[in-house]
Design a protein around this motif. Structure first.
Motif, mmCIF file in Angstrom:
data_model
loop_
_atom_site.group_PDB
_atom_site.id
_atom_site.type_symbol
_atom_site.label_atom_id
_atom_site.label_comp_id
_atom_site.label_asym_id
_atom_site.label_seq_id
_atom_site.Cartn_x
_atom_site.Cartn_y
_atom_site.Cartn_z
ATOM 1 N N MET A 28 -40.423 19.708 12.888
ATOM 2 C CA MET A 28 -39.578 19.529 13.177
ATOM 3 C C MET A 28 -40.726 18.280 14.710
ATOM 4 S SD MET A 28 -37.150 21.137 14.359
ATOM 5 C CE MET A 28 -36.320 20.794 15.909
ATOM 6 N N MET A 29 -41.208 17.638 14.409
ATOM 7 C CA MET A 29 -41.555 16.488 14.133
ATOM 8 C C MET A 29 -41.145 15.833 13.572
ATOM 9 S SD MET A 29 -45.478 17.579 15.843
ATOM 10 C CE MET A 29 -46.428 15.824 16.547
ATOM 11 N N HIS A 30 -41.856 15.620 11.815
ATOM 12 C CA HIS A 30 -41.070 14.773 12.001
ATOM 13 C C HIS A 30 -39.571 14.697 11.459
ATOM 14 C CE1 HIS A 30 -40.771 12.835 6.924
ATOM 15 N NE2 HIS A 30 -39.569 13.313 7.207
ATOM 16 N N LYS A 31 -38.610 15.407 11.307
ATOM 17 C CA LYS A 31 -37.143 15.139 11.904
ATOM 18 C C LYS A 31 -37.203 14.203 13.045
ATOM 19 C CE LYS A 31 -36.224 17.916 8.271
ATOM 20 N NZ LYS A 31 -35.456 17.051 7.113
ATOM 21 N N ILE A 47 -22.789 3.793 19.682
ATOM 22 C CA ILE A 47 -22.409 4.942 18.414
ATOM 23 C C ILE A 47 -21.871 6.156 18.324
ATOM 24 C CG2 ILE A 47 -25.227 4.070 18.391
ATOM 25 C CD1 ILE A 47 -26.115 6.973 18.959
ATOM 26 N N ARG A 48 -21.721 6.627 17.718
ATOM 27 C CA ARG A 48 -20.709 7.920 17.927
ATOM 28 C C ARG A 48 -21.497 9.328 17.207
ATOM 29 N NH1 ARG A 48 -16.194 7.956 14.647
ATOM 30 N NH2 ARG A 48 -14.824 6.967 16.691
ATOM 31 N N VAL A 49 -22.115 10.023 18.778
ATOM 32 C CA VAL A 49 -23.127 11.551 18.158
ATOM 33 C C VAL A 49 -22.462 12.554 17.784
ATOM 34 C CG1 VAL A 49 -24.784 12.682 18.529
ATOM 35 C CG2 VAL A 49 -24.920 9.977 18.931
ATOM 36 N N THR A 50 -22.978 13.539 16.582
ATOM 37 C CA THR A 50 -22.835 15.310 16.496
ATOM 38 C C THR A 50 -23.464 15.603 16.458
ATOM 39 O OG1 THR A 50 -20.385 14.217 15.285
ATOM 40 C CG2 THR A 50 -20.928 16.887 15.290
ATOM 41 N N THR A 51 -23.594 17.066 17.561
ATOM 42 C CA THR A 51 -24.837 17.999 17.576
ATOM 43 C C THR A 51 -24.678 18.757 16.728
ATOM 44 O OG1 THR A 51 -24.101 19.291 19.503
ATOM 45 C CG2 THR A 51 -24.955 17.301 20.463
ATOM 46 N N ILE A 52 -25.638 19.526 16.301
ATOM 47 C CA ILE A 52 -25.772 20.728 15.690
ATOM 48 C C ILE A 52 -24.607 21.553 16.019
ATOM 49 C CG2 ILE A 52 -27.765 19.822 14.468
ATOM 50 C CD1 ILE A 52 -29.199 22.638 16.372
ATOM 51 N N ASP A 53 -24.596 21.572 17.666
ATOM 52 C CA ASP A 53 -23.208 22.536 18.630
ATOM 53 C C ASP A 53 -21.803 22.253 17.739
ATOM 54 O OD1 ASP A 53 -24.919 24.183 18.940
ATOM 55 O OD2 ASP A 53 -25.432 23.134 20.784
ATOM 56 N N GLY A 54 -22.142 21.326 17.431
ATOM 57 C CA GLY A 54 -20.551 20.679 16.706
ATOM 58 C C GLY A 54 -20.034 19.284 17.978
ATOM 59 N N HIS A 55 -20.233 19.155 18.925
ATOM 60 C CA HIS A 55 -19.587 18.615 19.885
ATOM 61 C C HIS A 55 -20.304 16.817 19.437
ATOM 62 C CE1 HIS A 55 -19.532 22.032 22.900
ATOM 63 N NE2 HIS A 55 -20.699 22.558 22.684
ATOM 64 N N PHE A 92 -21.014 4.678 36.248
ATOM 65 C CA PHE A 92 -21.614 4.787 35.201
ATOM 66 C C PHE A 92 -22.577 6.018 34.774
ATOM 67 C CE2 PHE A 92 -25.696 3.182 35.064
ATOM 68 C CZ PHE A 92 -26.890 2.920 34.056
ATOM 69 N N GLN A 93 -22.507 7.250 33.370
ATOM 70 C CA GLN A 93 -22.687 8.596 32.906
ATOM 71 C C GLN A 93 -23.961 8.108 32.219
ATOM 72 O OE1 GLN A 93 -19.721 10.592 32.371
ATOM 73 N NE2 GLN A 93 -19.210 10.730 34.788
ATOM 74 N N ILE A 94 -24.981 8.622 32.509
ATOM 75 C CA ILE A 94 -25.770 8.971 30.944
ATOM 76 C C ILE A 94 -26.076 10.069 30.445
ATOM 77 C CG2 ILE A 94 -28.652 8.254 30.190
ATOM 78 C CD1 ILE A 94 -26.862 5.837 31.282
ATOM 79 N N LEU A 95 -25.375 10.762 29.288
ATOM 80 C CA LEU A 95 -25.405 11.408 28.981
ATOM 81 C C LEU A 95 -26.895 11.364 27.776
ATOM 82 C CD1 LEU A 95 -24.310 14.606 27.962
ATOM 83 C CD2 LEU A 95 -23.343 12.834 25.815
ATOM 84 N N THR A 96 -27.800 12.997 28.174
ATOM 85 C CA THR A 96 -28.891 12.738 27.783
ATOM 86 C C THR A 96 -29.053 14.054 26.682
ATOM 87 O OG1 THR A 96 -30.402 12.839 29.771
ATOM 88 C CG2 THR A 96 -31.087 13.831 27.960
ATOM 89 N N LEU A 97 -28.744 13.643 25.394
ATOM 90 C CA LEU A 97 -29.072 14.068 24.468
ATOM 91 C C LEU A 97 -30.757 14.673 23.541
ATOM 92 C CD1 LEU A 97 -26.527 12.742 22.853
ATOM 93 C CD2 LEU A 97 -25.732 14.699 23.664
ATOM 94 N N VAL A 98 -30.818 15.890 22.972
ATOM 95 C CA VAL A 98 -31.928 16.134 23.117
ATOM 96 C C VAL A 98 -32.004 15.804 20.939
ATOM 97 C CG1 VAL A 98 -33.699 18.314 21.885
ATOM 98 C CG2 VAL A 98 -32.324 18.487 23.943
ATOM 99 N N LEU A 99 -32.980 14.721 20.652
ATOM 100 C CA LEU A 99 -33.178 13.898 19.369
ATOM 101 C C LEU A 99 -32.807 15.237 18.183
ATOM 102 C CD1 LEU A 99 -35.874 11.594 19.403
ATOM 103 C CD2 LEU A 99 -33.532 11.374 19.445
ATOM 104 N N PHE A 100 -33.595 16.444 18.379
ATOM 105 C CA PHE A 100 -33.319 17.617 17.406
ATOM 106 C C PHE A 100 -32.965 18.465 17.124
ATOM 107 C CE2 PHE A 100 -35.936 19.577 20.200
ATOM 108 C CZ PHE A 100 -35.341 20.906 20.257
ATOM 109 N N GLU A 101 -31.197 17.867 18.353
ATOM 110 C CA GLU A 101 -29.893 18.308 17.648
ATOM 111 C C GLU A 101 -28.607 17.348 17.444
ATOM 112 O OE1 GLU A 101 -29.139 19.976 22.272
ATOM 113 O OE2 GLU A 101 -30.494 21.634 22.012
#
Length: 109
Positions: A28-31, A47-55, A92-101
């Protein structure tokens, strides 16, 4: 050193509900570091981000730290997952995304 949680002092009679594989932390640390290294040079770009949950989210990458990517998104432009933490002062909105997701990250501009 890896130790089974049931072997820790003070845990007599405790029941293990979940125990990660011994090499999970390293993987997990490596990823996480790989993702951070890939996106950090692109702070300030769209950028465009897709999460592991499909969002899928699109916006300007405003910061990356050791655990999160912070995406500046335009209000009402995306179907937000309202359970995610969003910092919203005025317009203005800041969306926080977890890196490993994060599953896919595309540079758009």
């Amino acid at each position: 050193m890896y130790m089974n949680p049931s072997q820790h002092p003070g845990h007599q009679g405790s029941q293990v509900l979940y125990q990660a594989e011994p090499d999970w932390q390293h993987q997990m640390m490596h990823k996480r570091n790989a993702i951070m290294g890939a996106v950090h040079p692109h702070v300030g770009r769209t950028i465009r981000v897709t999460t592991i949950d499909g969002h899928t989210y699109e916006g300007v990458l405003v910061n990356v730290d050791g655990h999160h990517a912070y995406l500046h998104v335009t209000p009402h432009a995306q179907p937000y997952d309202h359970h995610r933490p969003i910092y919203t002062p005025a317009q203005f909105q800041i969306l926080t995304l977890v890196l490993f997701e994060l599953l896919v990250i595309l540079l758009l501009a």
